[in-house]
Write an enzyme that holds these catalytic residues in place. Sequence first.
Site: not given
Ligand code: BG6
Length: 510
Positions: A184-185, A247
Site C-alpha cells: 500500500d504505497h 490508503h
Molecule cells: C493509487 C490510485 O493507488 O493512488 C490512484 O489507484 C491515485 O487512483 C493514487 O491517483 C494516488 O496516489 P498519490 O501517491 O499520488 O496520492
Amino acid sequence: MERPDSFILVIFGASGDLTKRKLIPALFALYKQNLLPDRFAVLGVSRSDLSDTAFRERMTEGIKLYCEKQPEEKILNSFCKNIYYQPLDASNGSEYTKLKTRLFQIDAELKTHGNYIYYLSTSPNLFPAITESLGKQNLEKEGNGSSWKRIIIEKPFGHGLESAKELNTALLKIFYEKQIYRIDHYLGKETVQNILAFRFANGIFEPLWNRNYVNHIEVTASEHIGVEDRGEYYDNYGALRDMVQNHLLQIVGIIAMEPPSFFDATAVRNETVKVFQSLRPIKPEEVGKYAVRGQYTKSTIRGEKVPGYRNEQRVAPDSRTETFAALKLYIDNWRWGDVPFYIRTGKRLPTRETEVVIHFKKTPHHLFTQNNICDVSCNELIIRIQPDEGILLKFGMKMPGAGFQIKDVNMNFHYSDLGDAYIPEAYERLLLDCILGDATLYARTDAVEACWRYVDPILMAWRERPDIKIYGYPAGTWGPKEAHELFDNPEEDWRYPCKNLATDGEFCEL
Ligand code: BG6
C-alpha cells in the site's frame, strides 16, 4: 544501516507503466544512495517480446523521466547492467521452466544465493495463476535459512471481501504469510510514517489523543487529476475501492492505533488491525446516513474545458461509479468511542492534497466573551501528508491592544525547512524494506480483510439501491455539497485547504 543480502527482483508485468515510472526509478535511487548490495539483479517479465538491451533502454528512459535529478551517465550505466528481461506469458504454467532456467542462470552468474523477490504488477486476475505456477516450479521454497523468497502484491487486493479472501487463500497455498508483502504505497510515504514518530516519540500529544480531548478527525485525500487513461480499471473500481479501502483506512489505522510494545512488523500490525476490527459496521439501511458518493461532471477550470467522468475514455456513458466518496466512521473502542472520523477522497477536486486534521474540543468554560459572542479557539492539528509535507498547529492568541480578543494563529512546520533533507519516494522505502525482510509497512491478511469487511456493505448498498443518490459535482470543486451533511454538528465542516495550505475556509481552483 543494515546491508541487505544479494537478491534478484523478478517483476511480472514489467512492460507496464509502474515498472518504468516507479519501481526502476526507486531502485535506482536506492542504488545511488548505496543502499543496495553489491550483487543484485532485476529480471523484467512480461508478454512483450523484448531483448535485455531493449528493456534496459526503456528503463533508462524511465529513470531519466521520473527521477528527481538527472542521473550521471556512469552511475546509470553501471546500474542498468543489472537489468535483464525474459518474455513470458504469465498465464501459461508451462512457460515457467523458461523463467526458472533464466533465473538460475543469472543467480549462478551473479551469486545472488537464491534470494528472490517476485513483484506482481500484472492485472490482478493473474495473481493466483502466477503464484500457482511459481509453486509448481518450487520457486517459492526457501533453503533452510540459506536463502529467502518473497512476493510483493500490488493493489487492487481483491474487488471485495470474498475475492480478497480467495486471493489470500491462493497465495497462502504456496507462500507463508511471512513471505507475502501486500503493498500500500501510502504506508511508504515518509509523512505517513512520521505520524508514528509524531505520536510515539513525543510525550505531549499522546495524552490528548483520545475521546476526552478530540472532537472529531478528518482525513482528506484530494486529487486534481481525473481518471486520465485508467478509465477501464477505474470504472470497475471507483473511489471507495481505489482509495478508501486501502490508503485512507491505513491512515486511519495509524492515527487511531494504540502504542505498540515494540517497533516491529508483528507488534505494529497487531495494533492497526485492532483498529480495523473495531470499525463500527454500517448497516445497509444506514449507508445513506454515513456515506456520500459523487461523480465529476464537465466544467471549465481556469479557461480549460474539462470533460465529465462519463465522457472519459473507456468509461460507460451511463456509469454510476463514484469518483468522490466521503464517509463518517466510528471506532468502537475505549480510546475513540463516539468520536466521528470524517474521511473523503475524490478526483478532479480543486487541489492535490492529503492531510489529517485532529480537531480538539473547545475549552469547557469560555472566559473571553465579547458582546455575547464567545471568543474561543478551536485547536486543530493538521498533518500534511502531501504535497507540502509538514505539520500545522492552530491555536488562539490575544490580539494586541485593549480587551481580550482572541485570534487563531498558526505554528507551522514544513519538511522543506529541513534544508537538504531528502524525502524518499514511497516505493523506495517499501522496496528496501522488502529486500531487508521488514514487513512493518505492508498490509497483513487480517488487515486487508477487515477493511473489506467494513467497506463491503457500502459497496453493496451503492450497487443494489438506486435510491441512494450519486451526486454530480463540477470538476474543480470540492465534491457534492451533501458531503457536508455527514457532520453531526451543522456548524462544523470540512477543511478546505487551498494552495496556501495554512489558510482554510476558502474554495479555490488550481
Ligand atoms: C493509487 C490510485 O493507488 O493512488 C490512484 O489507484 C491515485 O487512483 C493514487 O491517483 C494516488 O496516489 P498519490 O501517491 O499520488 O496520492
